[in-house]
Enzyme design. Structure first.
Site, PDB file in Angstrom:
ATOM      1  N   ASP A 147     -33.290 110.995  68.361  1.00 59.37           N
ATOM      2  CA  ASP A 147     -34.004 109.714  68.448  1.00 59.37           C
ATOM      3  C   ASP A 147     -35.237 109.805  69.357  1.00 59.37           C
ATOM      4  O   ASP A 147     -35.117 110.063  70.543  1.00 59.37           O
ATOM      5  CB  ASP A 147     -32.993 108.687  69.009  1.00 59.37           C
ATOM      6  CG  ASP A 147     -33.588 107.314  69.268  1.00 59.37           C
ATOM      7  OD1 ASP A 147     -34.719 107.047  68.829  1.00 59.37           O
ATOM      8  OD2 ASP A 147     -32.881 106.493  69.904  1.00 59.37           O
ATOM      9  N   HIS A 169     -32.836 102.750  73.783  1.00 58.58           N
ATOM     10  CA  HIS A 169     -33.200 104.132  73.476  1.00 58.58           C
ATOM     11  C   HIS A 169     -33.365 105.013  74.709  1.00 58.58           C
ATOM     12  O   HIS A 169     -33.866 104.574  75.745  1.00 58.58           O
ATOM     13  CB  HIS A 169     -34.500 104.141  72.675  1.00 58.58           C
ATOM     14  CG  HIS A 169     -34.391 103.366  71.405  1.00 58.58           C
ATOM     15  ND1 HIS A 169     -33.854 103.894  70.258  1.00 58.58           N
ATOM     16  CD2 HIS A 169     -34.694 102.077  71.122  1.00 58.58           C
ATOM     17  CE1 HIS A 169     -33.855 102.961  69.303  1.00 58.58           C
ATOM     18  NE2 HIS A 169     -34.368 101.851  69.808  1.00 58.58           N
TER      19      HIS A 169
END
Lengths: 560, 560
Positions: free
Chosen positions: A198, A371
């Site tokens: 990611d 994130h």
């Protein structure tokens, strides 16, 4: 293609080189496994468009080869395109796999599309290992800002892939287990040929905030607030919703849930056990009047300034029963999605004007992204020690940033690839390379019931129309004489206000008559296509001279 | 109004409750002094609009009372509306005052408007004190990110006002004097009845960065860069332009200036002595090929992703002679104006794809805003010790933030006023109050040659057109029989791609014929207005059912 038969193919249908719309296909000798099927919100220059979905042109004619879909988590940028893609991809043997909450969200959304085939989604558990064709997929829990988020450890004929979903490391989450590093290390030890990681926050320094820190800051706001609290966040941010509810319970506030999606998600997450809510905490609108303001929390949508959401209706005084009073506190517990800054600033101003206090993430840490930032991304690479590295999920600059991180940790330049939607990657034990743009990756737009029917032409027209409007001239021409019968009609929208432009319109009529007469009265045969082009050009030039605007000009000529 | 004759009136025509478009009027017994006349860029929901300018409705009929304009500095949000306002405000006795560079920028711009009366702008110096009617205006230098920026100490019949322009404190600026605190303290000691202070960064903690720090960071980029450097900034940021040029000279780079406004500003600032450039530093396009890449800097516009600016043309490979090569370095030395985030992100991605390195202010401090942050704003209030306080220049939330700062320093709640465009403030030795919305403050929009002729109706049409496009149906009706002659024509833009929607159009034609025949063949007298409304409604409903879109429907009925 046969010479590449011994490679695992990884085809990016979305999510690479942009944020959102995540979807990829793993292909081994014609057997295809799909990971996620997300949508993306339209950009500013796509007026009228509802969503953008992945371009699945690559899968055309390969429907029967699709073994199934594996979903990592329940956010719409990972599951939201499924209903739009199913009509072209579904076949009776296709399989769907998702964790409990993800499955719940997928099925709930599926109900809203009446014409689709029913689907069966198999619920999978953390640590479960399933066989799908030539692949074994093992699920592992990853912290994010929605519960039940799963990373994927995928055994393939060429080696092990690790796909870490959207993730962050959180040693101190709320109502969730902290990151299980032992587990991650155990996966790493099995050998990871390719890490797909990611990249969303790969340009951000340091560590992501723990949900514990967010909780502490939110609590400060609850301590200060005298009147009602309006807490706005994303409907999908189940963790944040839990925090607001828990704090409300701690400070003896009742909670009204407002907004269709928010209500739906709370109901389902509660039903599946992902939200802990005491009996009597939730109230309905009619209870508002019986409680003092200091005992009320309103949990709602609209933190991004979405036009139809609760918060926007409240600030514009268009909500049926919620009106801002002096002393109310508004919490924007979410980041600002790029493009929404101005709308949110205007909303903030509106609340302040009406006498409310406003708290947002720029003032104090009352929101954490979901994130991993640079330091966490490093740790992930260090744990997995992959041979090959592919940054996924993110705009190109984020992928570049993530690749730099990988290189700084000793991954070889040629083993870390920057790829984008439409690229195909080929993977073998000792080889990883890319062929650029092998499959179409242009945007597929959803507008109302139409999927993919609004293309560049329609979109360009919309943009031109929005700049200077449209100008329709209707002239009726006598077939016998070529003369214009009665004065031409003019209709215009978005150009000038007609009632205040009588002089201009008079000149336009004269001009149109003279253009037509010059063509028709000359005695030559008249080509209407040519005549229309003449009107468009000459009238366009004339209007531009007079106004410096260029409306779309539509000449309508009728011969009678 | 006579009972308020002993008050100084302060009328906000712009800049209060929003960023940009700064303009105010001071009025004492019918004598009016105007400070600044700025413009503002349109918002996202104003398609086709070029600028927004102040609403000067208040000055209607008072033209002869206007003594003159005083300008604080040369940024367009302080001077840019002047050419649009002059036609309605100018009279032969009106006076204009500005510092040397500001004057240069005003006059240069004035040249582009051919039809305006010539204006004479008197050049004023730092510390100069001029009499304008009942006012004495004394100018004092303030640091900002354009040279020659002046604060105003205004002696009025009711007391002294201090207007600090846009400002920041800088103890270590580049090619400029540091903030002269002794001077500010001297002004403060004379007694300030009302402080009007810049609120742009009132929500930002700490101090603004010194230009010296920016310089050091920019130098790091110059040290690293191997190939060409593209440095993009605002054309009006003369200080930053100087920094780039100085660094280029230090690192033996020649500088190509690209972009019309950038060229114009550099030329003028150089001519007036505000830019120091060595002979031979500036080159022209044809010199590019004779120099190694490591010796080239390209200083250009477009850091905000403006569609027509140099940087955008370069990234889209549409620039005539500038093309990105691997090894180029791009510097975005400017902040991101809210609303431009996505465009700039896409531009960054584009440069990275083409192999360039990109540096922007989020990665390192290579840009400082021109505005004082919380600690500086406090210091300003502490120095001026005003009795009354008015936060100016900023969105409402910034004004609220600034007021909070003032209250924290002991200014009384009732002495600090939050006002917005259209409000009128009344000031006396011992009184300061506001009357809300006394004068119109709705936006005046500039579109091409039109000033104020695009109003809400036109704008709403443009927005609707951009959402779902337009759908024109033309039917020719036989006057005798009421029958529709030949099949109705259909023209559509921005709705669906006609060639791919044959089936839909066939149904539309049938529908239209049946609506008309139902009305005309019944034998009753036909009301065309009613018939058009019927077509709009029924066809609208039909198209919505089929597509979930709502195009603008224009029925054209012609009787022959």
């Amino acid at each position: 293609m046969t010479e590449k038969n011994n490679y695992l193919k990884i085809v990016f249908l979305g999510g690479l080189g942009e944020v959102g719309m995540n979807m990829m296909a793993l292909e081994w000798k014609d057997k295809i496994l799909i990971i996620d099927a997300g949508l993306k919100m339209p950009e500013e220059d796509m007026p009228g468009i509802d969503y953008i979905i992945p371009n699945v042109e690559y899968l055309k004619g390969k429907k029967e080869n699709i073994l199934g879909f594996v979903f990592t988590h329940g956010h719409y940028d990972h599951i939201g395109a499924l209903p739009y893609l199913l009509p072209s991809l579904w076949h009776p043997k296709i399989k769907f796999f998702a964790s409990s909450l993800t499955r719940g969200i997928i099925l709930k959304r599926h109900e809203e599309f009446k014409d689709l085939p029913r689907i069966f989604v198999k619920e999978i558990q953390d640590k479960e290992r399933i066989k799908i064709g030539p692949f074994f997929v093992e699920f592992f829990k990853q912290n994010h800002n929605i519960p039940d988020n799963m990373g994927l450890f995928i055994e393939t004929p060429v080696g092990n892939l690790l796909h870490n979903s959207d993730f962050k490391f959180d040693s101190d989450p709320i109502y969730d287990q902290p990151t299980d590093f032992a587990r991650l290390e155990e996966l790493g030890k099995r050998g990871v040929l390719l890490l797909m990681s990611d990249s969303t926050d790969a340009e951000e320094e340091g560590h992501s905030l723990s949900e514990r820190e967010i909780m502490e800051n939110l609590e400060k706001v609850f301590q200060m607030a005298q009147g009602r609290i309006f807490a706005a966040t994303f409907a999908s941010l189940i963790n944040r919703i839990q925090q607001i509810i828990t704090l409300s319970e701690r400070y003896k506030r009742k909670v009204l849930i407002e907004g269709h999606t928010m209500k739906m998600n709370v109901q389902m997450a509660k039903f599946l056990g992902y939200l802990k809510i005491k009996r009597n905490t939730l109230i309905s609108a009619k209870d508002l009047e019986t409680l003092p303001d200091s005992k009320i929390t309103i949990l709602c949508t609209g933190s991004q300034g979405e036009a139809e959401a609760v918060l926007m209706r409240v600030v514009h005084k268009q909500h049926r029963y919620l009106k801002i009073k002096k002393g109310d506190t508004i919490i924007f517990s979410s980041s600002v999605i790029p493009g929404n800054e101005r709308t949110i600033q205007n909303m903030k101003d509106g609340f302040l004007r009406q006498g409310a206090e406003v708290f947002h993430y720029k003032m104090m840490d009352i929101h954490a992204g979901g994130h991993a930032k640079k330091e966490e991304l490093k740790k992930m690479i260090e744990i997995m020690k992959p041979k090959f590295f592919l940054p996924i999920h993110g705009q190109f600059s984020m992928l570049v940033g993530h690749k730099k991180i990988a290189l700084s940790l000793g991954i070889k330049e040629e083993n870390a690839i920057l790829a984008e939607n439409g690229d195909i990657l080929y993977l073998k034990e000792d080889q990883f390379f890319l062929e650029k743009g092998e499959t179409p990756s242009n945007y597929v737009m959803v507008d109302g019931l139409g999927v993919g029917d609004v293309g560049e032409v329609v979109l360009r027209d919309r943009k031109v129309l929005s700049q200077d409007g449209i100008f329709v001239v209707i002239a009726v021409i006598d077939k016998q004489t070529g003369a214009v019968k009665t004065s031409p009609d003019i209709i215009s929208r978005g150009f000038v206000y007609l009632r205040e432009s009588k002089e201009l319109l008079k000149e336009v009529r004269k001009k149109v008559i003279s253009i037509i007469h010059r063509a028709t009265l000359s005695g030559k045969v008249v080509n209407f296509t040519y005549l229309k082009a003449e009107i468009r050009n000459q009238l366009g030039e004339f209007l531009f001279q007079k106004t410096k605007r260029r409306p779309v000009i539509l000449p309508v000529l009728i011969e009678v």
